[in-house]
Design an enzyme around this catalytic site. Structure first.
Site, short mmCIF file in Angstrom:
data_model
loop_
_atom_site.label_atom_id
_atom_site.label_comp_id
_atom_site.label_asym_id
_atom_site.label_seq_id
_atom_site.Cartn_x
_atom_site.Cartn_y
_atom_site.Cartn_z
N HIS A 86 0.86 -1.18 0.00
CA HIS A 86 0.00 0.00 0.00
C HIS A 86 0.90 1.23 0.00
O HIS A 86 1.70 1.43 0.91
CB HIS A 86 -0.93 0.02 1.21
CG HIS A 86 -1.82 1.22 1.25
ND1 HIS A 86 -3.06 1.24 0.64
CD2 HIS A 86 -1.65 2.46 1.79
CE1 HIS A 86 -3.62 2.43 0.81
NE2 HIS A 86 -2.79 3.18 1.51
N CYS A 87 0.75 2.05 -1.02
CA CYS A 87 1.60 3.23 -1.18
C CYS A 87 0.80 4.49 -0.85
O CYS A 87 -0.09 4.87 -1.63
CB CYS A 87 2.16 3.31 -2.60
SG CYS A 87 3.28 4.69 -2.86
#
EC number: 2.3.1.225
Length: 388
Positions: free
Chosen positions: A221-222
């Site tokens: 998850h960025c």
């Protein structure tokens, strides 16, 4: 048999067609009571009602707008443009990414490009514009694309899975096992059970704690792009960080060249005072280029090995956790083949029907006995939600 269209006609809605010689009664004519009994009155037209979920039973106002599936989506995502675009619930860092890119390139086009185009070549602003539009295109595609979210199991599918596990048929609750094993290219791969989505996760699928979704080929998850990076948007993410590294290095080199040319024949400190915008660009590029280049190099290694960040951190196919190193079953044993498989394969369709309407509760035609299930479930292959 051909399809036919039927239309409900009220008994008193329209008179029967009269014969050609018959005389039509005038508009003010009233029927004369005969000796026989009076004809029955025409029934009232049916009254339709709708509930909040769009069903035909229950109370509600007529013509209430049906809800789409993105409006009741269980994950922590935000939707825009009627469900066509989606973003993670927390978009503050994504806004910071947009601010840094737009500010740096905007200052570069306003304060540096005119001087460099006049002193050196017109190709500098053209190259910068091409890189900028490509970076923004990849960023927006990464941020607003479904990363590969798997739909959660329905109540019927979850109940059927629990019943399938409990072969004795007893009414006592027994939690499902946490893992299953499947064979992929001669390698045993464990499938973990997701207690949130109520299904066994397919291979390379993981549940994101930020978005609260199971994502196919979950990488990470960025927060900088405001979305998960998975099977459907990894190629856009890789193109974004790679092109951003080129854009940052290009702007950094051009700003240094600009300051050097301006400082010829004068004091360098006075030149810095005259161009504060260029100094700001230089600082932003200097502190960001190292992390961007490092991230690009790391993901180039992952693409060449057909690995994900999640697998590399956990050491799924290496001895990082102290266990025995195993062979990556997803690698094609060739760097070029791995790059083509990760970046150039066909883009799979989205599995969540965001624009679809929420189906109404169907009324069963006959009563259900207590010893029968309330609904039929799909086979176990569909509950897994993907292919190995």
């Amino acid at each position: 048999m051909k399809d036919c269209e039927y239309q409900q006609i009220s008994p008193g809605a329209a008179p029967l067609p009269a014969s050609p010689g018959a005389r039509r009664p005038g508009p003010a004519a009233s029927p004369t009571p005969g000796p026989g009994p009076a004809p029955p009155a025409a029934p009232a037209p049916p009254r339709w009602s709708s509930s909040g979920s769009g069903s035909g039973s229950g109370s509600g106002s007529l013509g209430r707008r049906p809800r789409r599936k993105w409006e009741v989506f269980p994950g922590r995502n935000r939707f825009y443009c009627g469900g066509r675009l989606m973003l993670a619930g927390h978009g503050g860092v994504f806004a910071l990414t947009l601010l840094l890119i737009l500010t740096t390139t905007g200052l570069f086009f306003v304060f540096d490009c005119p001087y460099l185009a006049r002193k050196l070549t017109l190709a500098i602003p053209i190259i910068a514009a091409i890189l900028f539009f490509f970076v923004m295109s990849c960023l927006l595609q990464t941020s607003f694309t479904d990363p590969g979210i798997l739909p959660r199991a329905t109540v019927c599918e979850a109940a059927a899975l629990e019943k399938q596990i409990d072969n004795t048929g007893s009414s006592t609750y027994r939690p499902p096992p946490r893992t299953r094993e499947v064979l992929i290219n001669g390698q045993m791969v464990k499938l973990k059970y997701c207690f949130t989505c109520k299904m066994f996760r397919p291979p390379r699928t993981s549940h994101c704690s930020v978005c609260d979704n199971c994502v196919e080929r979950f990488d990470h998850h960025c927060p900088w792009v405001g979305n998960c990076v998975g099977r459907r948007n990894y190629r856009f993410f890789y193109a974004f960080i790679l092109s951003l590294s080129f854009l940052t290095a290009f702007i950094f080199a051009c700003v240094v060249t600009h300051l050097t040319l301006r400082a010829q024949g004068s004091n360098f400190l006075s030149t810095l005072k005259e161009t504060p915008a260029s100094v700001l660009e230089l600082v932003i590029c200097f502190f960001s280029i190292w992390s961007i280049l490092g991230l690009s190099g790391f993901h180039t290694y992952l693409v060449a090995s057909n690995l994900t960040t999640n697998e590399d951190i956990k050491g799924s196919w290496s001895s990082k956790r102290g266990g025995e190193a195993s062979v990556n079953p997803y690698s094609h044993k060739s760097i070029i083949t791995n790059c083509c498989a990760v970046l150039c394969g066909p883009l799979p369709p989205s599995l969540i029907d965001r624009r679809g309407f929420v189906q109404s509760d169907t009324v069963l035609p006959s009563p259900i006995r207590s010893d029968e299930p309330a609904c039929r479930a799909k086979p176990d292959a569909s509950m897994v939600g993907g292919h190995p």
